[in-house]
Design an enzyme around this catalytic site. Structure first.
Site, PDB file in Angstrom:
ATOM      1  N   ASP A  96      -9.181  10.440   0.751  1.00  0.00           N
ATOM      2  CA  ASP A  96      -9.968  11.676   1.279  1.00  0.00           C
ATOM      3  C   ASP A  96      -9.333  12.814   0.141  1.00  0.00           C
ATOM      4  O   ASP A  96      -8.217  12.575  -0.473  1.00  0.00           O
ATOM      5  CB  ASP A  96      -9.697  11.920   2.609  1.00  0.00           C
ATOM      6  CG  ASP A  96      -8.202  11.825   3.090  1.00  0.00           C
ATOM      7  OD1 ASP A  96      -7.198  11.993   2.252  1.00  0.00           O
ATOM      8  OD2 ASP A  96      -8.086  11.636   4.277  1.00  0.00           O
ATOM      9  N   GLU A 143      -7.297   4.427   1.088  1.00  0.00           N
ATOM     10  CA  GLU A 143      -7.386   5.766   2.267  1.00  0.00           C
ATOM     11  C   GLU A 143      -7.856   7.004   1.601  1.00  0.00           C
ATOM     12  O   GLU A 143      -7.301   7.992   1.930  1.00  0.00           O
ATOM     13  CB  GLU A 143      -6.104   5.796   2.821  1.00  0.00           C
ATOM     14  CG  GLU A 143      -5.222   4.445   3.241  1.00  0.00           C
ATOM     15  CD  GLU A 143      -3.823   4.821   4.051  1.00  0.00           C
ATOM     16  OE1 GLU A 143      -3.548   5.914   4.217  1.00  0.00           O
ATOM     17  OE2 GLU A 143      -3.110   3.853   4.148  1.00  0.00           O
ATOM     18  N   ASN A 146       0.944  -0.817  -0.038  1.00  0.00           N
ATOM     19  CA  ASN A 146       0.126   0.079  -0.115  1.00  0.00           C
ATOM     20  C   ASN A 146       0.928   1.146   0.009  1.00  0.00           C
ATOM     21  O   ASN A 146       1.985   1.245   0.727  1.00  0.00           O
ATOM     22  CB  ASN A 146      -0.699  -0.104   1.188  1.00  0.00           C
ATOM     23  CG  ASN A 146      -1.814   0.863   1.423  1.00  0.00           C
ATOM     24  OD1 ASN A 146      -2.605   1.122   0.498  1.00  0.00           O
ATOM     25  ND2 ASN A 146      -1.952   1.726   2.738  1.00  0.00           N
ATOM     26  N   HIS A 193      -4.586  10.255  -0.982  1.00  0.00           N
ATOM     27  CA  HIS A 193      -4.947  11.066  -0.247  1.00  0.00           C
ATOM     28  C   HIS A 193      -4.765  12.766  -1.000  1.00  0.00           C
ATOM     29  O   HIS A 193      -3.655  12.819  -1.603  1.00  0.00           O
ATOM     30  CB  HIS A 193      -3.649  11.432   0.934  1.00  0.00           C
ATOM     31  CG  HIS A 193      -4.107  10.229   2.040  1.00  0.00           C
ATOM     32  ND1 HIS A 193      -5.139   9.974   2.785  1.00  0.00           N
ATOM     33  CD2 HIS A 193      -3.315   9.294   2.414  1.00  0.00           C
ATOM     34  CE1 HIS A 193      -5.218   9.174   3.526  1.00  0.00           C
ATOM     35  NE2 HIS A 193      -3.919   8.460   3.270  1.00  0.00           N
TER      36      HIS A 193
HETATM   37  O1  G3I Z   1      -1.581   7.429  20.920  1.00  0.00           O
HETATM   38  C1  G3I Z   1      -1.188   8.576  21.046  1.00  0.00           C
HETATM   39  C2  G3I Z   1      -1.700   9.156  22.394  1.00  0.00           C
HETATM   40  O2  G3I Z   1      -1.135   8.612  23.356  1.00  0.00           O
HETATM   41  C3  G3I Z   1      -1.291  10.534  22.436  1.00  0.00           C
HETATM   42  O3  G3I Z   1      -1.974  11.201  23.582  1.00  0.00           O
HETATM   43  C4  G3I Z   1      -1.709  11.532  21.234  1.00  0.00           C
HETATM   44  C5  G3I Z   1      -1.054  12.691  21.590  1.00  0.00           C
HETATM   45  O4  G3I Z   1      -0.907  13.607  20.256  1.00  0.00           O
HETATM   46  O5  G3I Z   1      -1.220  10.900  20.171  1.00  0.00           O
HETATM   47  C6  G3I Z   1      -1.469   9.589  19.810  1.00  0.00           C
HETATM   48  O6  G3I Z   1      -0.852   9.357  18.901  1.00  0.00           O
HETATM   49  C7  G3I Z   1      -1.230   9.609  17.698  1.00  0.00           C
HETATM   50  C8  G3I Z   1      -2.195   8.337  16.893  1.00  0.00           C
HETATM   51  O7  G3I Z   1      -2.434   8.975  15.546  1.00  0.00           O
HETATM   52  C9  G3I Z   1      -3.221   7.807  17.508  1.00  0.00           C
HETATM   53  O8  G3I Z   1      -4.100   8.754  17.600  1.00  0.00           O
HETATM   54  C10 G3I Z   1      -0.274  10.058  16.815  1.00  0.00           C
HETATM   55  O9  G3I Z   1       0.087  11.336  17.469  1.00  0.00           O
HETATM   56  C11 G3I Z   1      -0.848  10.540  15.418  1.00  0.00           C
HETATM   57  O10 G3I Z   1       0.408  11.143  14.599  1.00  0.00           O
HETATM   58  C12 G3I Z   1      -1.298   9.360  14.768  1.00  0.00           C
HETATM   59  O11 G3I Z   1      -1.868   9.861  13.421  1.00  0.00           O
HETATM   60  C13 G3I Z   1      -1.929   8.656  12.605  1.00  0.00           C
HETATM   61  C14 G3I Z   1      -1.055   8.724  11.326  1.00  0.00           C
HETATM   62  O12 G3I Z   1      -1.463   7.745  10.586  1.00  0.00           O
HETATM   63  C15 G3I Z   1       0.282   8.364  11.891  1.00  0.00           C
HETATM   64  O13 G3I Z   1       1.277   8.137  10.593  1.00  0.00           O
HETATM   65  C16 G3I Z   1      -3.423   9.016  12.026  1.00  0.00           C
HETATM   66  O14 G3I Z   1      -4.191   8.846  13.172  1.00  0.00           O
HETATM   67  C17 G3I Z   1      -3.652   8.025  11.018  1.00  0.00           C
HETATM   68  O15 G3I Z   1      -5.117   8.064  10.328  1.00  0.00           O
HETATM   69  C18 G3I Z   1      -2.531   7.910   9.726  1.00  0.00           C
HETATM   70  O16 G3I Z   1      -3.002   6.902   8.882  1.00  0.00           O
HETATM   71  C19 G3I Z   1      -1.873   6.896   7.802  1.00  0.00           C
HETATM   72  C20 G3I Z   1      -2.143   5.411   7.251  1.00  0.00           C
HETATM   73  O17 G3I Z   1      -1.900   4.616   8.563  1.00  0.00           O
HETATM   74  C21 G3I Z   1      -1.108   5.278   6.108  1.00  0.00           C
HETATM   75  N1  G3I Z   1      -1.024   6.181   5.108  1.00  0.00           N
HETATM   76  C22 G3I Z   1      -1.253   7.588   5.515  1.00  0.00           C
HETATM   77  C23 G3I Z   1      -2.422   7.698   6.564  1.00  0.00           C
HETATM   78  C24 G3I Z   1      -2.544   9.229   7.059  1.00  0.00           C
HETATM   79  O18 G3I Z   1      -1.271   9.955   7.759  1.00  0.00           O
END
Ligand code: G3I
Length: 321
Positions: free
Chosen positions: A242, A240, A176, A212
């Site tokens: 959007d 994914e 992916n 994206h």
């Molecule tokens: O789990 C911690 C939490 O303990 C903490 O309090 C909080 C404070 O910022 O952060 C939490 O972690 C976050 C995590 O999502 C869970 O919510 C991270 O900061 C945050 O960076 C993370 O973002 C995710 C991102 O991937 C990370 O790369 C997004 O939710 C998620 O939608 C996104 O998904 C990715 C796909 O896996 C791959 N393709 C791109 C896509 C968008 O970036």
């Protein structure tokens, strides 16, 4: 006509959405996600990633992933597993472990086979597919310089696929990535990787196109790129989707977004081997976009109040094009 109903009518296997565990306490949100007229598939946005599933070596935690799998099971929805090997959201013990090649190979094999299943029977029953390897390439088509490629080399991809196949023979195994939706160096790199894996007999079933996108600039060669991959005998999926805009949203931007969604869906619709579409959550309330791209958002087909936007009708129209 709902989104999944439209996808089905067009001969696709599913239309679905990503979700994430914190959102599952929002009952109005869950009701929308559980409407199988719109969503016949869900993907866990975070809870099956390495940091969530193997926070320390050999210690596996499945509670978050299980919650999403159980919801899918309850609703009769398919599951896309996401993901097994990725440079991001890795626990420190993996990135800073300084493992030698043989040790890291064994770590990858254990991680992939265990995340796939071990005793996780509900994953086996409900997983349509898995993103086994996520985002292996840089935008210029070179290999991403992550711990897996640096230590194991190109072979980490086949290794992960084989471990996944051994654990879950029924699931479709995917690579992916993003920015492979237009012809160019990165799409070519993915095509070459796919050819090489198939030539080696590696168990690769599909390529996921994250999609994206940005309002007003969705890729124009998407359909022909999809066709290059299906010509290899692989299936493809939008994994994914959007389409973000610079805020605030206006009627003109929302109208353009509708057209953009329609065009992206139409590209998949026109390709028989494009088997399904997943949006990266259905509502702006829980989109990843605003926290990553300052000043941008409104990327999903439902707004922050869970009200459908024009994009919804664009998706339906795309499946009937
Ligand atoms: O789990 C911690 C939490 O303990 C903490 O309090 C909080 C404070 O910022 O952060 C939490 O972690 C976050 C995590 O999502 C869970 O919510 C991270 O900061 C945050 O960076 C993370 O973002 C995710 C991102 O991937 C990370 O790369 C997004 O939710 C998620 O939608 C996104 O998904 C990715 C796909 O896996 C791959 N393709 C791109 C896509 C968008 O970036």
């Amino acid at each position: 006509v709902g989104l999944a109903a439209a996808a089905k009518a067009a001969g696709k296997k599913y239309f679905g959405s990503a979700t994430d565990n914190p959102e599952l306490t929002d009952t109005a949100y869950v009701a929308g996600l559980s409407n199988v007229n719109d969503f016949m598939q869900i993907t866990p946005g975070n809870s099956m990633k390495w940091d969530a599933t193997e926070p320390s070596r050999g210690t596996f935690t499945f509670s978050g992933g299980d919650a999403v799998a159980s919801l899918a099971q309850k609703n009769g929805q398919l599951l896309r597993g996401h993901n097994c090997v990725w440079h991001n959201q890795l626990p420190n013990w993996v990135t800073a472990g300084n493992f030698d090649n043989a040790t890291l190979q064994s770590i990858v094999t254990t991680h992939c086979s265990t995340v796939y299943v071990a005793t996780r029977i509900n994953y086996i029953l409900y997983s349509y597919s898995w993103d086994v390897v996520n985002e292996p390439f840089n935008d210029d088509g070179t290999w991403r310089d992550d711990v897996f490629h640096t230590t194991i080399g190109d072979g980490y991809v086949a290794l992960a696929l084989k471990a996944a196949r051994a654990a879950d023979p029924a699931a479709k195994l995917y690579i992916n990535d993003y920015n492979i939706e237009n012809t160019g160096a990165k799409a070519t790199a993915m095509l070459n990787l796919a050819k090489s894996l198939l030539a080696q007999g590696a168990p690769l079933d599909g390529i996921g196109f994250q999609c994206h996108f940005i309002v007003g600039s969705v890729p124009t060669s998407f359909q022909s790129v999809l066709e290059q991959f299906t010509a290899l005998g692989l299936e493809v999926a939008i994994t994914e989707l959007d389409i973000r805009m610079t805020l605030p949203s206006t009627p003109a931007l929302l109208a353009q977004q509708k057209t953009d969604y329609q065009n992206v869906i139409a590209a998949c619709n026109n390709v028989k081997g494009c088997i399904g579409v997943t949006i990266w959550d259905y509502t702006d309330k829980y989109s990843w976009v605003p926290s990553t791209f300052s000043g941008q958002g409104a990327a999903c087909p439902w707004d922050e109040n869970l009200v459908k936007k024009p994009a919804y009708d664009g998706i339906v129209a795309g499946f009937f094009s």
